[in-house]
Design a protein around this motif. Structure first.
Motif, mmCIF file in Angstrom:
data_model
loop_
_atom_site.group_PDB
_atom_site.id
_atom_site.type_symbol
_atom_site.label_atom_id
_atom_site.label_comp_id
_atom_site.label_asym_id
_atom_site.label_seq_id
_atom_site.Cartn_x
_atom_site.Cartn_y
_atom_site.Cartn_z
ATOM 1 N N ILE A 18 -13.210 7.436 14.461
ATOM 2 C CA ILE A 18 -14.717 6.580 14.249
ATOM 3 C C ILE A 18 -15.113 6.863 12.788
ATOM 4 N N PHE A 19 -14.519 7.914 12.071
ATOM 5 C CA PHE A 19 -14.878 7.855 10.617
ATOM 6 C C PHE A 19 -13.785 7.673 9.578
ATOM 7 N N PRO A 20 -13.035 6.386 9.576
ATOM 8 C CA PRO A 20 -12.011 6.270 8.770
ATOM 9 C C PRO A 20 -12.414 6.775 7.303
ATOM 10 N N ASP A 21 -13.708 6.753 6.812
ATOM 11 C CA ASP A 21 -13.988 6.902 5.516
ATOM 12 C C ASP A 21 -13.800 8.510 5.171
ATOM 13 N N TYR A 22 -13.759 9.340 6.209
ATOM 14 C CA TYR A 22 -13.769 10.708 6.128
ATOM 15 C C TYR A 22 -12.356 10.987 5.356
ATOM 16 N N PHE A 23 -11.588 10.078 5.578
ATOM 17 C CA PHE A 23 -10.154 10.464 4.931
ATOM 18 C C PHE A 23 -9.785 9.687 3.408
ATOM 19 N N ARG A 24 -10.995 9.336 2.768
ATOM 20 C CA ARG A 24 -10.673 8.356 1.784
ATOM 21 C C ARG A 24 -9.913 8.847 0.777
ATOM 22 N N GLU A 25 -10.054 10.047 0.337
ATOM 23 C CA GLU A 25 -9.335 10.654 -0.607
ATOM 24 C C GLU A 25 -8.358 12.076 -0.198
ATOM 25 N N ALA A 26 -8.469 12.048 1.135
ATOM 26 C CA ALA A 26 -7.902 13.175 1.616
ATOM 27 C C ALA A 26 -6.386 13.453 1.250
ATOM 28 N N PHE A 27 -5.809 12.529 0.986
ATOM 29 C CA PHE A 27 -4.333 12.631 0.883
ATOM 30 C C PHE A 27 -3.911 12.269 -0.746
ATOM 31 N N ASP A 28 -4.811 12.568 -1.351
ATOM 32 C CA ASP A 28 -4.457 11.935 -2.736
ATOM 33 C C ASP A 28 -4.406 13.389 -3.685
ATOM 34 N N TYR A 29 -3.810 14.288 -3.009
ATOM 35 C CA TYR A 29 -3.728 15.694 -3.923
ATOM 36 C C TYR A 29 -2.753 16.560 -3.690
ATOM 37 N N GLY A 30 -2.173 16.847 -4.591
ATOM 38 C CA GLY A 30 -0.991 17.997 -4.650
ATOM 39 C C GLY A 30 0.209 17.586 -3.538
ATOM 40 N N ILE A 31 0.714 18.193 -2.716
ATOM 41 C CA ILE A 31 1.998 17.792 -2.248
ATOM 42 C C ILE A 31 1.893 16.520 -1.302
ATOM 43 N N VAL A 32 0.700 16.356 -0.675
ATOM 44 C CA VAL A 32 0.577 15.097 0.140
ATOM 45 C C VAL A 32 0.630 13.830 -0.912
ATOM 46 N N ARG A 33 -0.114 14.152 -1.724
ATOM 47 C CA ARG A 33 -0.134 13.041 -2.686
ATOM 48 C C ARG A 33 1.420 12.788 -3.391
ATOM 49 N N ARG A 34 2.332 13.708 -3.543
ATOM 50 C CA ARG A 34 3.403 13.579 -4.145
ATOM 51 C C ARG A 34 4.439 12.869 -3.188
ATOM 52 N N ALA A 35 4.278 13.330 -1.911
ATOM 53 C CA ALA A 35 5.383 13.009 -0.840
ATOM 54 C C ALA A 35 4.993 11.531 -0.365
ATOM 55 N N ARG A 36 3.592 10.896 -0.640
ATOM 56 C CA ARG A 36 3.310 9.689 -0.196
ATOM 57 C C ARG A 36 4.045 8.815 -1.346
ATOM 58 N N ALA A 37 3.813 9.214 -2.588
ATOM 59 C CA ALA A 37 4.398 8.595 -3.729
ATOM 60 C C ALA A 37 5.873 8.679 -3.858
ATOM 61 N N ALA A 38 6.385 9.477 -3.133
ATOM 62 C CA ALA A 38 7.894 9.544 -3.048
ATOM 63 C C ALA A 38 8.416 8.497 -1.969
ATOM 64 N N GLY A 39 7.511 8.272 -1.148
ATOM 65 C CA GLY A 39 8.126 7.360 0.013
ATOM 66 C C GLY A 39 8.381 8.131 1.015
ATOM 67 N N LEU A 40 8.204 9.478 1.211
ATOM 68 C CA LEU A 40 8.501 10.491 2.368
ATOM 69 C C LEU A 40 7.554 10.246 3.587
ATOM 70 N N VAL A 41 6.174 9.754 3.300
ATOM 71 C CA VAL A 41 5.335 9.548 4.497
ATOM 72 C C VAL A 41 4.263 8.380 4.041
ATOM 73 N N SER A 42 4.018 7.722 5.118
ATOM 74 C CA SER A 42 2.735 6.909 4.888
ATOM 75 C C SER A 42 1.635 7.141 5.891
ATOM 76 N N ILE A 43 0.592 7.211 5.515
ATOM 77 C CA ILE A 43 -0.581 7.656 6.378
ATOM 78 C C ILE A 43 -1.589 6.590 6.152
ATOM 79 N N ARG A 44 -2.256 6.169 7.560
ATOM 80 C CA ARG A 44 -3.336 5.255 7.391
ATOM 81 C C ARG A 44 -4.292 5.770 8.481
ATOM 82 N N ALA A 45 -5.540 5.653 7.957
ATOM 83 C CA ALA A 45 -6.634 6.092 8.989
ATOM 84 C C ALA A 45 -7.173 4.785 9.599
ATOM 85 N N HIS A 46 -7.198 4.423 10.832
ATOM 86 C CA HIS A 46 -7.701 3.307 11.516
ATOM 87 C C HIS A 46 -9.249 3.529 12.267
#
Ligand code: ADE
Length: 233
Positions: A11-39
Motif C-alpha cells: 500500500i506504500f509503493p512510494d516507499y520503494f521510489r529510490e530503493a533500487f537505485d544504488y550499488g549492486i542492485v542498480r547495476r544488476a537492473r542496468a545490466a538487465g539481470l533483474v526487473s523490479i516493480r512496486a505495485h
C-alpha cells in the motif's frame, strides 16, 4: 538469460521510489539481470473508497488486509489465482513475522526463480486465506515485528539480487562470504598498517598465501564462536 522479475504488492509503493537505485542492485537492473516493480494494492480494489483493510472478525485491535485485492493482484501479476495453479519457477511470498526464517539458502533458492512476487503485510495482519490458499511461501526476516513487510521486501530483494550470476564484480565473491560455508566471514583490513596504535595482523602483510588462508579460517571460526555459536551446533 531472462531477467528475474520481481513484483512488490504494497500500500506504500512510494516507499520503494529510490530503493533500487544504488550499488549492486542498480547495476544488476542496468545490466538487465533483474526487473523490479512496486505495485499499489489499491489498484486492485473495486469499491469507491478503495478499501484494502477491514475490522477483524472476532474483535480485537487494528485492521486486517482484505483478501480480495491481494488475490486479484497476484492473479494479474502471475496469471494464477490459487497456489495450485502457480507454475514452477514462480514464487508468491507473503512477508510476515509468522513466516519461516529467511536465510542465505532461501535467498539463493528464490534467486533461481523466474518471478518472485512479494506481498507486504500491514497493520495487525493479513486475512489468513492469503497464507492458506494463495502464497507459495510465508517468510519472516527475523524474530522481531516490523510495522509492515516493506523493509523485509528490501532485505529479500537485496539478498537475492547479489546472488544473480553476473551481479557481483567477480563470480567468486559470493562464495567466500558469511554463511556461504556455514561460518561468518573472516575480518578484513586495509591500510594503514598501524592506525592509532591498532595494528593490522602481521600475517596479512607477509604475502604468504598459505599462512593467510590458515589465519582467515581460524579467525572465521573464532568470530563465529563468539558472535554466532548457534551456527556451529
Ligand atoms: N512484517 C512484520 N514483521 C516482519 C518480519 N519480521 N519479517 C517479514 N515481514 C514482516
Amino acid at each position: 538469460m531472462k531477467p528475474l522479475r520481481v513484483d512488490i504488492i504494497t500500500i506504500f509503493p512510494d516507499y520503494f521510489r529510490e530503493a533500487f537505485d544504488y550499488g549492486i542492485v542498480r547495476r544488476a537492473r542496468a545490466a538487465g539481470l533483474v526487473s523490479i516493480r512496486a505495485h499499489d494494492l489499491r489498484a486492485w480494489t473495486s469499491d469507491k473508497h478503495r478499501m484494502v483493510d477491514d475490522r477483524p472478525y472476532g474483535g480485537g485491535d487494528g485492521m486486517v488486509l482484505k483478501p480480495e485485492p491481494i488475490f486479484a493482484a497476484v492473479e494479474s501479476l502471475t496469471g494464477a489465482s490459487r497456489r495450485e495453479s502457480i507454475t514452477a519457477g514462480k514464487r508468491v511470498v507473503l512477508l510476515s513475522p509468522q513466516g519461516r526464517r529467511f536465510t542465505q539458502a532461501l535467498a539463493a533458492d528464490l534467486a533461481s526463480s523466474e518471478q518472485v512476487v512479494l506481498i507486504c503485510g500491514r497493520y495487525e495482519g493479513v486475512d489468513e486465506r492469503v497464507a492458506d490458499a494463495l502464497v507459495t511461501d510465508e517468510i519472516s526476516i527475523g524474530d522481531y515485528v516490523l510495522s509492515g513487510g516493506e523493509p523485509a521486501a528490501l532485505v529479500i530483494i537485496d539478498a537475492m539480487v547479489r546472488l544473480l550470476p553476473g551481479a557481483l564484480g567477480s563470480e567468486t565473491s559470493a562464495t567466500n562470504e558469511s554463511f556461504a560455508d556455514g561460518l561468518l566471514d573472516y575480518p578484513h583490513y586495509t591500510r594503514p598498517p598501524d592506525f592509532k596504535g591498532m595494528r593490522a595482523p602481521e600475517v596479512l602483510l607477509t604475502g604468504n598465501h598459505a599462512e593467510i588462508a590458515r589465519w582467515r579460517r581460524d579467525a572465521s571460526m573464532d568470530k563465529t564462536k563468539r558472535n554466532r555459536p548457534d551456527l556451529l551446533k
